[in-house]
Design a protein around this motif. Structure first.
Motif, mmCIF file in Angstrom:
data_model
loop_
_atom_site.group_PDB
_atom_site.id
_atom_site.type_symbol
_atom_site.label_atom_id
_atom_site.label_comp_id
_atom_site.label_asym_id
_atom_site.label_seq_id
_atom_site.Cartn_x
_atom_site.Cartn_y
_atom_site.Cartn_z
ATOM 1 N N GLN A 173 -16.137 -0.257 -32.148
ATOM 2 C CA GLN A 173 -15.122 -1.723 -31.959
ATOM 3 C C GLN A 173 -14.707 -1.550 -29.711
ATOM 4 O O GLN A 173 -13.972 -2.195 -30.159
ATOM 5 N N SER B 137 -17.315 -2.291 -26.694
ATOM 6 C CA SER B 137 -17.951 -2.347 -25.510
ATOM 7 C C SER B 137 -17.936 -2.413 -23.937
ATOM 8 O O SER B 137 -19.146 -1.864 -23.390
ATOM 9 N N ILE C 25 -17.750 -2.844 -21.723
ATOM 10 C CA ILE C 25 -17.114 -4.303 -20.782
ATOM 11 C C ILE C 25 -16.355 -5.196 -20.392
ATOM 12 O O ILE C 25 -15.366 -4.801 -21.052
ATOM 13 N N GLN D 221 -16.696 -13.869 -27.285
ATOM 14 C CA GLN D 221 -18.200 -13.455 -27.922
ATOM 15 C C GLN D 221 -18.135 -12.080 -27.975
ATOM 16 O O GLN D 221 -19.188 -11.862 -28.828
ATOM 17 N N TYR D 222 -18.515 -11.170 -26.578
ATOM 18 C CA TYR D 222 -18.724 -10.263 -26.317
ATOM 19 C C TYR D 222 -17.973 -9.479 -26.258
ATOM 20 O O TYR D 222 -18.233 -8.083 -25.980
ATOM 21 N N GLN D 223 -16.837 -9.330 -27.506
ATOM 22 C CA GLN D 223 -16.166 -8.478 -27.663
ATOM 23 C C GLN D 223 -15.838 -7.555 -26.319
ATOM 24 O O GLN D 223 -15.300 -6.626 -26.036
ATOM 25 N N VAL D 224 -15.200 -8.220 -25.634
ATOM 26 C CA VAL D 224 -15.265 -6.778 -24.173
ATOM 27 C C VAL D 224 -13.626 -6.655 -24.651
ATOM 28 O O VAL D 224 -12.505 -7.471 -25.080
ATOM 29 N N ILE E 147 -7.349 -8.403 -27.228
ATOM 30 C CA ILE E 147 -8.113 -8.201 -25.533
ATOM 31 C C ILE E 147 -6.523 -8.419 -24.156
ATOM 32 O O ILE E 147 -6.760 -9.343 -24.991
#
Lengths: 345, 345
Positions: free
Chosen positions: A74, A76, A78, A129-132, A155
């Motif tokens: 959970q 990334s 990123i 969407q990219y779960q940064v 986030i």
DNA sequence: ATGAAAGCGCTAACAT
DNA sequence: ATGTTAGCGCTTTCAT
């Protein structure tokens, strides 16, 4: 049976080998979980086995798949950077620094450039969407709806070089107002009598703060700002603004403080190109940021250096705490700038 | 029982709600695959149901998890950009363009800046872990070992602004040699008699190609290059190189071709600062790239414009074909540059 | 210290 | 047109 070798065919399967942990596990007769542990330094595994796994991995070209790990953990690894106005050299310079520091922290940098006239909100869906793990914004603003969306997903969001009135996000800025005061005091001390300001964008906090400080510093010395013209944060805008200020018949300005360096370069360009005014004898010019070009001999610009490295460290530090902005007292973190004296003022 | 509310605790679970397809599916009494289909425009699903799903998704703040999708589809939608020398404004400008075009193509940009003195190879392990769909390199070079690693994983690699001798990767360049010829011819036509070249780095193809063309163009007109000095692709390097060329007692150079713009700015800075030579009367200066600053009035630099947009489109196009470089004839793609005449030559 | 098994969230194959 | 199921590659309990 004829293999399809036409140029429009997909690449053949040969060579498209992605080595997985399972491949290693099978070859070594261990469980995939053991392979996984070999790559986690905090895991209990015998040194011997770990060695064998690592060296086979090297041999087979195996690296853990970060995408799979991200899904599982959970997180990334990123960090998204949403950046506007890449035409202002300050931002590429900050970006470089940012990238280097994130690499040191073993984080990846997903970059989004907000097109001119676009809003940061436009790219947020893609970012999310990219779960940064975190979002750093150096562009204009975020709608409160968007920042709530980020908060809801846990986030953290940090604005760099922007002060925002949103308890859901952090801000990391230079002490813009204080530096504005300092510039005013410096110019007054240097016997400047008629000061002007070239604004970037009066909707953006940095411009507003720098101007407020500048006016305050002037007032404290019994002076009043003669003019505040718009430069749109660009070279051309600074050039044009100088045109307004120094058009014939205008009262003579003897000092110009610009909300950023790139506009200051435009001012210097204009003065050299279209006037016979001498810098700094007739006109003093001060910028803000200390971009590389500010130190080129043909500009030699006196300016306020933003401590980009510190600001980034602070931002990354905030993101790593895992706190939510609202949960910490100082949502706005300020880092002291530094007046860099060169030849232009 | 006391909840841990100390400031070092992790954020509370409240608000950390990540809405998943399953959540939607349960609420609507449909299967998760149906939810998935609603977000895939090419999927067979009734318009009515799709509408209900989309609107509930908006309401609940659901977006498909790109990480999970990446794992499933074996394509991440991420393109890695490995970039060196961000100090040369050409690259940030290209980066901006690159980012915008990738966004239009619904691809994400993962940025890696190669630290000064570092090698692109150093960051490749990180790049590969993220299962990127493609890699674009604008830094120095890749070891053949690394490019084989990419090929083995089926990841296409494109070098931008670098010509490399590696059948596993593509190159997209400006027609550097031809433009070198063109610059030579232009200068000769303008009656320049003693030409010098300021190199960036003789290990890098762009410098070598531009120089080769320049020398060829001069030779075709009965001239010979007087000097080839190193400028290291930086402003300071260009400044210093000009120092070498125009030191007192040296034979008089009347034209300088620089391997890039930023060095040319250094040359102009030096000439204005330390000599009384007039540009372009005494010395012509030509650059390469057409960075923004080249058109500032104080530089007004004659230069070769690289068609950055086209180069990027070409690169992205190559990546989308799905081909491997070896499978296509022209591994090197050249795009014509354009000589931009301004005041410096 | 290591193995077995579950599951992260999604999509694609197959079934209906 | 929609449901069911399997599985992408990894990490993480839980057993042993």
């Amino acid at each position: 049976m004829v293999r399809n070798t036409s140029p429009t065919a997909n690449p053949p399967a040969i060579g498209r080998v992605r080595v997985t942990a399972k491949d290693l596990a099978v070859r070594l007769g261990v469980a995939t979980s053991t392979v996984s542990r070999a790559f986690d330094s905090g895991s209990r595994i015998s040194d011997d086995l770990r060695q064998r796994i690592i060296s086979l991995a090297d041999e087979m070209g195996y690296r853990p798949n970060a995408i799979a790990r991200s899904l599982n953990q959970q997180r990334s690894g990123i960090v998204a950077l949403v950046m506007g106005d890449m035409a202002n050299p300050f931002y590429p310079e900050a970006l470089e620094e940012f990238s280097l520091r994130l690499q040191q922290a073993h984080r990846q940098l997903l970059l989004f450039v907000v097109p001119k006239g676009g809003e940061a909100d436009d790219v947020m869906p893609q970012v999310l969407q990219y779960q940064v793990d975190a979002i750093v914004v150096t562009a204009a603003k975020l709608s409160s709806r968007t920042s709530e969306l980020c908060a809801r997903q846990g986030i953290p969001v940090v604005f760099m070089n922007r002060r925002v009135d949103d308890p859901m996000v952090w801000s990391v800025c230079c002490n813009n107002e204080s530096m504005g005061v300092m510039v005013a005091e410096y110019l007054v001390k240097k016997d400047r009598k008629v000061c002007a300001f070239i604004a970037g964008d009066m909707n953006i906090s940095t411009t507003v703060d720098r101007l407020r400080g500048f006016e305050r510093g002037l007032a404290a010395n019994g002076q009043k700002l003669l003019a505040n013209v718009q430069g749109g944060y660009t070279y051309d805008g600074g050039f044009a603004a100088a045109g307004e200020l120094f058009a014939k018949g205008k009262p003579l300005v003897d000092a110009v403080f610009c909300a950023n360096d790139i506009m200051a370069l435009g001012v210097l360009g204009y003065l050299r190109q279209n006037t016979s005014l001498d810098v700094p004898k007739d006109v003093a010019v001060v910028g803000f940021d200390d971009i590389r070009a500010a130190s080129y001999p043909e500009y030699n610009l006196t300016t306020v250096r933003q401590p980009v490295g510190e600001m980034i460290d602070l931002a990354i530090g905030l993101l790593r705490t895992g706190h939510r902005p609202g949960s910490i007292h100082a949502v706005l973190q300020e880092v002291p700038g530094q007046l860099i004296l060169r030849g232009s003022a």
